[in-house]
Design an enzyme around this catalytic site. Structure first.
Site, PDB file in Angstrom:
ATOM      1  N   THR A  30       1.007  -1.196   0.184  1.00 52.71           N
ATOM      2  CA  THR A  30       0.024  -0.132  -0.078  1.00 52.71           C
ATOM      3  C   THR A  30       0.873   1.203   0.058  1.00 52.71           C
ATOM      4  O   THR A  30       0.472   2.181  -0.837  1.00 52.71           O
ATOM      5  CB  THR A  30      -0.932   0.111   1.308  1.00 52.71           C
ATOM      6  OG1 THR A  30      -1.865  -1.276   1.083  1.00 52.71           O
ATOM      7  CG2 THR A  30      -1.936   1.223   1.289  1.00 52.71           C
ATOM      8  N   ASN A  31       1.904   1.370   0.770  1.00 54.77           N
ATOM      9  CA  ASN A  31       2.740   2.639   1.127  1.00 54.77           C
ATOM     10  C   ASN A  31       4.072   1.913   0.701  1.00 54.77           C
ATOM     11  O   ASN A  31       4.747   1.002   1.184  1.00 54.77           O
ATOM     12  CB  ASN A  31       2.747   3.137   2.268  1.00 54.77           C
ATOM     13  CG  ASN A  31       1.133   3.842   2.476  1.00 54.77           C
ATOM     14  OD1 ASN A  31       0.669   4.523   1.700  1.00 54.77           O
ATOM     15  ND2 ASN A  31       0.411   3.290   3.550  1.00 54.77           N
ATOM     16  N   THR A  45      -1.199  -4.324   5.210  1.00 55.25           N
ATOM     17  CA  THR A  45      -2.158  -4.828   4.200  1.00 55.25           C
ATOM     18  C   THR A  45      -2.601  -6.239   4.646  1.00 55.25           C
ATOM     19  O   THR A  45      -3.587  -6.668   4.797  1.00 55.25           O
ATOM     20  CB  THR A  45      -1.893  -4.552   2.754  1.00 55.25           C
ATOM     21  OG1 THR A  45      -1.459  -3.290   2.582  1.00 55.25           O
ATOM     22  CG2 THR A  45      -2.745  -5.348   1.934  1.00 55.25           C
ATOM     23  N   THR A  97     -24.855   0.455  13.671  1.00 59.16           N
ATOM     24  CA  THR A  97     -24.078  -0.114  12.639  1.00 59.16           C
ATOM     25  C   THR A  97     -22.561  -0.097  12.705  1.00 59.16           C
ATOM     26  O   THR A  97     -21.679  -0.705  12.602  1.00 59.16           O
ATOM     27  CB  THR A  97     -24.432  -0.075  11.364  1.00 59.16           C
ATOM     28  OG1 THR A  97     -26.043  -0.667  11.254  1.00 59.16           O
ATOM     29  CG2 THR A  97     -23.684  -0.801  10.271  1.00 59.16           C
ATOM     30  N   ASP A 119      10.220  -7.699   3.571  1.00 61.25           N
ATOM     31  CA  ASP A 119       9.717  -6.824   4.794  1.00 61.25           C
ATOM     32  C   ASP A 119      10.040  -7.791   5.866  1.00 61.25           C
ATOM     33  O   ASP A 119      10.374  -7.145   7.036  1.00 61.25           O
ATOM     34  CB  ASP A 119       8.631  -6.218   4.689  1.00 61.25           C
ATOM     35  CG  ASP A 119       7.405  -7.305   4.196  1.00 61.25           C
ATOM     36  OD1 ASP A 119       7.620  -8.384   3.754  1.00 61.25           O
ATOM     37  OD2 ASP A 119       6.297  -6.888   4.456  1.00 61.25           O
TER      38      ASP A 119
END
Length: 261
Positions: free
Chosen positions: A10-11, A132, A184, A109
């Protein structure tokens, strides 16, 4: 000085070290459609933003779990700092005993985070990388990386829920006021945040049962602050663990280079 780049799903996290001291970090979105030139422009902008002299960068290292982006980032680094970065992958010296079926399966990573955890924290320990994907990888009392656990991260879980249940809205990652939601949104927040914290607590309890001893729990990754503050057990929160691993790996593989300050 050393430029360390961690390319996530994602980053992209960028850090600059002077010796062992992290001078600054920056983040940008991972985008496979962007070219090396586009990333180079952004990298130049980051150096300018943090008043970092590019000419002081004498080394660079990259880890990536997004292969489609790796070449573009390496090209950008070469253009901006004039150095071909070291890429974490097969053949790199780690000093880590990886005792899983196929060490090549270990993501870059997780390798970096495990190397940093081996050097920084008491053994045995569990590295919980909450991004993620949520991953827990375990180093035993002898420092061997013996395996781990992988499950969906909170953003991945939320997107799956919203995309497959027409009446459920997108929500922010806030802790609900109570476990039993009265509406909700609060009910979803309870399931998402407190559910993730309970899952992490429970999995680490099972890890300790399997090892027969307690572990040092280390949390890193973009969603780690949202989750671990709601856990019952204590964590060491180290948001720069992967960057620290990159620094250690660079030193192991390029000791002949001297960083300029």
């Amino acid at each position: 000085m050393l430029l360390a780049v961690d390319i996530g799903n994602t980053n992209i996290t960028i850090g600059v070290y002077e010796g062992e001291s992290l001078q600054f970090t920056a983040r940008t979105a991972t985008d496979a459609d962007r070219t090396g030139d586009q990333y180079a422009v952004e990298l130049m902008g980051i150096f300018a933003l943090y008043h970092c002299d590019v000419s002081c960068i004498s080394g660079a290292i990259v880890s990536s779990v997004a292969p489609a982006v790796t070449n573009s980032i390496c090209s950008a680094v070469a253009k901006v700092v004039g150095i071909e970065p070291l890429v974490v992958g097969p053949g790199i010296k780690t000093g880590l005993n990886i005792a899983i079926n196929d060490p090549a399966e270990l993501g870059a990573d997780l390798l970096c985070a495990s190397v940093a955890a081996l050097h920084k924290y008491p053994l045995p320990n569990a590295v919980c990388d909450l991004g993620t994907a949520s991953t827990i990888f375990v180093l035993d009392k002898d420092g061997k990386m013996i395996g781990g656990i992988i499950y969906p991260g909170i953003r991945t879980s939320l997107m799956a829920l919203v995309n497959n249940a027409a009446l459920l809205p997108q929500i922010s990652y806030e802790k609900p006021k109570q476990v039993i939601g009265k509406n909700t949104i609060d009910s979803m927040r309870s399931g998402l945040i407190l559910g993730a914290a309970s899952l992490l607590d429970g999995m680490l309890e099972r890890v300790e049962e399997e090892l027969g001893m307690p572990v040092t729990a280390i949390a890193t990754g973009g969603y780690s602050p949202d989750i671990v503050r709601n856990c019952k057990r204590k964590f060491i929160l180290d948001e720069n663990l992967v960057l620290e691993g990159l620094r250690i790996l660079y030193e192991k593989n390029d000791r002949s280079k001297k960083h300029r300050g």
